[in-house]
Scaffold this motif. Structure first.
Motif, PDB file in Angstrom:
ATOM      1  N   MET A  15      50.290  36.384  40.128  1.00  9.46           N
ATOM      2  CA  MET A  15      49.116  36.136  41.217  1.00  9.46           C
ATOM      3  C   MET A  15      49.973  35.940  42.711  1.00  9.46           C
ATOM      4  O   MET A  15      48.820  35.236  43.158  1.00  9.46           O
ATOM      5  CB  MET A  15      48.858  34.201  39.953  1.00  9.46           C
ATOM      6  CG  MET A  15      48.433  34.748  38.889  1.00  9.46           C
ATOM      7  SD  MET A  15      46.976  35.709  38.941  1.00  9.46           S
ATOM      8  CE  MET A  15      47.578  37.939  37.743  1.00  9.46           C
ATOM      9  N   TRP A  78      42.015  35.483  40.808  1.00  6.90           N
ATOM     10  CA  TRP A  78      43.093  35.158  40.053  1.00  6.90           C
ATOM     11  C   TRP A  78      43.747  34.382  40.176  1.00  6.90           C
ATOM     12  O   TRP A  78      44.548  34.339  41.543  1.00  6.90           O
ATOM     13  CB  TRP A  78      43.032  36.717  39.701  1.00  6.90           C
ATOM     14  CG  TRP A  78      42.754  37.995  38.923  1.00  6.90           C
ATOM     15  CD1 TRP A  78      43.033  37.572  37.345  1.00  6.90           C
ATOM     16  CD2 TRP A  78      41.673  38.266  39.032  1.00  6.90           C
ATOM     17  NE1 TRP A  78      41.982  38.580  36.747  1.00  6.90           N
ATOM     18  CE2 TRP A  78      41.300  39.267  37.756  1.00  6.90           C
ATOM     19  CE3 TRP A  78      41.090  38.767  40.330  1.00  6.90           C
ATOM     20  CZ2 TRP A  78      40.337  39.870  37.710  1.00  6.90           C
ATOM     21  CZ3 TRP A  78      40.453  39.644  40.430  1.00  6.90           C
ATOM     22  CH2 TRP A  78      39.743  40.647  39.188  1.00  6.90           C
ATOM     23  N   TYR A 115      47.424  32.386  33.379  1.00  6.96           N
ATOM     24  CA  TYR A 115      46.801  33.055  35.283  1.00  6.96           C
ATOM     25  C   TYR A 115      45.063  32.107  34.472  1.00  6.96           C
ATOM     26  O   TYR A 115      45.140  31.886  33.085  1.00  6.96           O
ATOM     27  CB  TYR A 115      46.648  34.384  35.633  1.00  6.96           C
ATOM     28  CG  TYR A 115      45.810  34.962  34.668  1.00  6.96           C
ATOM     29  CD1 TYR A 115      44.678  35.611  34.711  1.00  6.96           C
ATOM     30  CD2 TYR A 115      46.498  35.260  33.463  1.00  6.96           C
ATOM     31  CE1 TYR A 115      43.836  36.066  34.139  1.00  6.96           C
ATOM     32  CE2 TYR A 115      46.142  36.603  33.051  1.00  6.96           C
ATOM     33  CZ  TYR A 115      44.546  37.010  33.147  1.00  6.96           C
ATOM     34  OH  TYR A 115      43.489  37.833  32.645  1.00  6.96           O
ATOM     35  N   TRP A 116      43.850  31.942  35.423  1.00  8.85           N
ATOM     36  CA  TRP A 116      43.051  31.986  35.429  1.00  8.85           C
ATOM     37  C   TRP A 116      42.190  32.805  36.039  1.00  8.85           C
ATOM     38  O   TRP A 116      42.592  33.100  37.537  1.00  8.85           O
ATOM     39  CB  TRP A 116      42.778  29.972  35.949  1.00  8.85           C
ATOM     40  CG  TRP A 116      43.137  28.997  34.929  1.00  8.85           C
ATOM     41  CD1 TRP A 116      42.954  28.360  34.184  1.00  8.85           C
ATOM     42  CD2 TRP A 116      44.388  28.544  35.173  1.00  8.85           C
ATOM     43  NE1 TRP A 116      43.164  28.261  33.605  1.00  8.85           N
ATOM     44  CE2 TRP A 116      44.357  27.848  33.607  1.00  8.85           C
ATOM     45  CE3 TRP A 116      45.899  28.971  35.034  1.00  8.85           C
ATOM     46  CZ2 TRP A 116      45.397  26.739  33.259  1.00  8.85           C
ATOM     47  CZ3 TRP A 116      46.693  28.461  34.153  1.00  8.85           C
ATOM     48  CH2 TRP A 116      46.279  27.072  33.516  1.00  8.85           C
ATOM     49  N   ARG A 117      41.186  33.241  35.839  1.00  6.64           N
ATOM     50  CA  ARG A 117      39.913  34.015  36.655  1.00  6.64           C
ATOM     51  C   ARG A 117      38.785  33.580  36.440  1.00  6.64           C
ATOM     52  O   ARG A 117      38.087  32.528  35.258  1.00  6.64           O
ATOM     53  CB  ARG A 117      40.487  34.745  35.603  1.00  6.64           C
ATOM     54  CG  ARG A 117      39.656  36.194  35.837  1.00  6.64           C
ATOM     55  CD  ARG A 117      39.169  37.002  35.313  1.00  6.64           C
ATOM     56  NE  ARG A 117      38.371  38.580  36.212  1.00  6.64           N
ATOM     57  CZ  ARG A 117      37.520  39.679  35.162  1.00  6.64           C
ATOM     58  NH1 ARG A 117      37.187  39.167  33.734  1.00  6.64           N
ATOM     59  NH2 ARG A 117      37.424  40.782  35.287  1.00  6.64           N
TER      60      ARG A 117
END
Lengths: 128, 201
Positions: A15, A78, A115-117
């Motif tokens: 990321m 992301w 991670y975050w999307r």
């Protein structure tokens, strides 16, 4: 034939990798606002820098959104830390990327994978 | 400077205040419709007001007023137009949760819409409206319009309330303060006799 079992990978490092398009942008996170003039909300935000990968949303991703959002500028982000949509207690995150502003409208949290999307929709903000 | 008495936002704020007072609701739980603002969990009740129509009625009355009785230069032209205002008032959610914290089935919001329509005719409500400059002319029937929100049915009730308000627009009138007056008198063979004076309003 063999079957390989792959553990969930920690993608945090990816990321923040500039070679994968990671970049710095501004995050405006809502904090409890106030009310004035009989119920008119006065939002408040904290602002800081964060890093993540920003790409245009694909046609398929946009197709799955509400119909009114199809013609707007939608990006996919992301990030190695949480991005938030609005809910009953707060407004959604606002991202400022290259002087353009986006409101986070859909989130897919994958914290176990690091991670975050999120998907965010562009809007024309007042220029300082 | 031309001034007008009401903006739609001011009108909306007055009607929100009326709904809150008449229904005895907590502060800031009656809000403008279509506002991007958090509204709490499934059992936190709130209401919205949306001014959906304003319609001028008849001919405006026209008058010339003085805004300051001691100042002759404060003369304004005042136009008063009666305006029909229709506000859509919506009530949301029921206050009772099931063991999971989700809202339990209830028609509470619809009941609030019904009660609001009735309570508007109380003397205390009429006094409140008179103080605000709102004249109640019609209350529609309440509508039961629950909707699915966050994987649950949300109780909703709606009604239209029609008021008449007076919109007053004023514009300053330029006042003639002095008029210079020159007279020239001449007899045959004589020189011209010129007299200048000022006439003050």
């Amino acid at each position: 034939m063999s079957t390989a079992v792959v553990d969930a990978q920690d993608m945090t490092e990816l990321m923040t990798d500039p070679e994968l398009g990671s970049r710095v942008f501004t995050l405006r996170r809502s904090k409890p606002g106030t009310f004035a003039e009989e119920g008119v909300h006065q939002p408040a935000f904290d602002e800081r820098q964060m890093q993540g990968i920003v790409q245009p949303a694909t046609a398929r991703e946009i197709e799955l959104m509400a119909e009114g959002e199809h013609l707007d500028k939608v990006i996919a982000v992301w990030a190695p830390e949480e991005l938030r949509c609005g809910d009953g207690n707060r407004l959604g995150d606002v991202l400022v990327i290259d002087r353009e502003t986006f409101r986070v409208i859909k989130c897919e949290p994958w914290p176990q994978a690091g991670y975050w999307r999120a998907f965010a929709m562009g809007f024309i903000a007042e220029q300082p | 400077m031309i001034t007008s008495a009401w903006t739609t936002d001011e009108l909306g704020a007055a009607i929100r205040s009326l709904v809150r007072v008449v229904m005895d609701l907590p502060e800031n739980t009656v809000r403008p419709a279509n506002q991007l603002a958090p509204t709490g969990d499934q059992v936190t009740e709130f209401a919205t007001v949306n001014v959906i129509m304003t319609d001028p009625i008849g001919q405006p009355s026209r008058a010339v007023d003085q805004t300051d009785p001691d100042d002759e230069l404060s003369t304004v032209e005042a136009i008063e137009v009666p305006i029909k205002v229709v506000a859509s008032v919506n009530f949301y959610r029921s206050p009772i949760a099931d063991p999971t914290g989700a809202a339990r089935h209830s028609s509470a919001a619809f009941d609030r819409a019904v009660q609001f329509g009735q309570r508007l005719h109380l003397s205390s409500s009429i006094e409140t409206m008179a103080r605000m400059g709102l004249c109640l002319t019609d209350v529609s029937g309440a509508r039961n319009i629950p909707a699915v929100v966050d994987a649950n049915w949300e109780s909703r009730g709606q009604l239209d309330v029609t008021f008449q308000v007076i919109a007053r627009t004023t514009a300053p009138i330029r006042t003639i303060t002095t008029v210079p007056l020159t007279t020239q008198v001449q007899s045959s063979g004589d020189a011209i006799d010129t007299t200048t004076t000022e006439v003050t309003s």
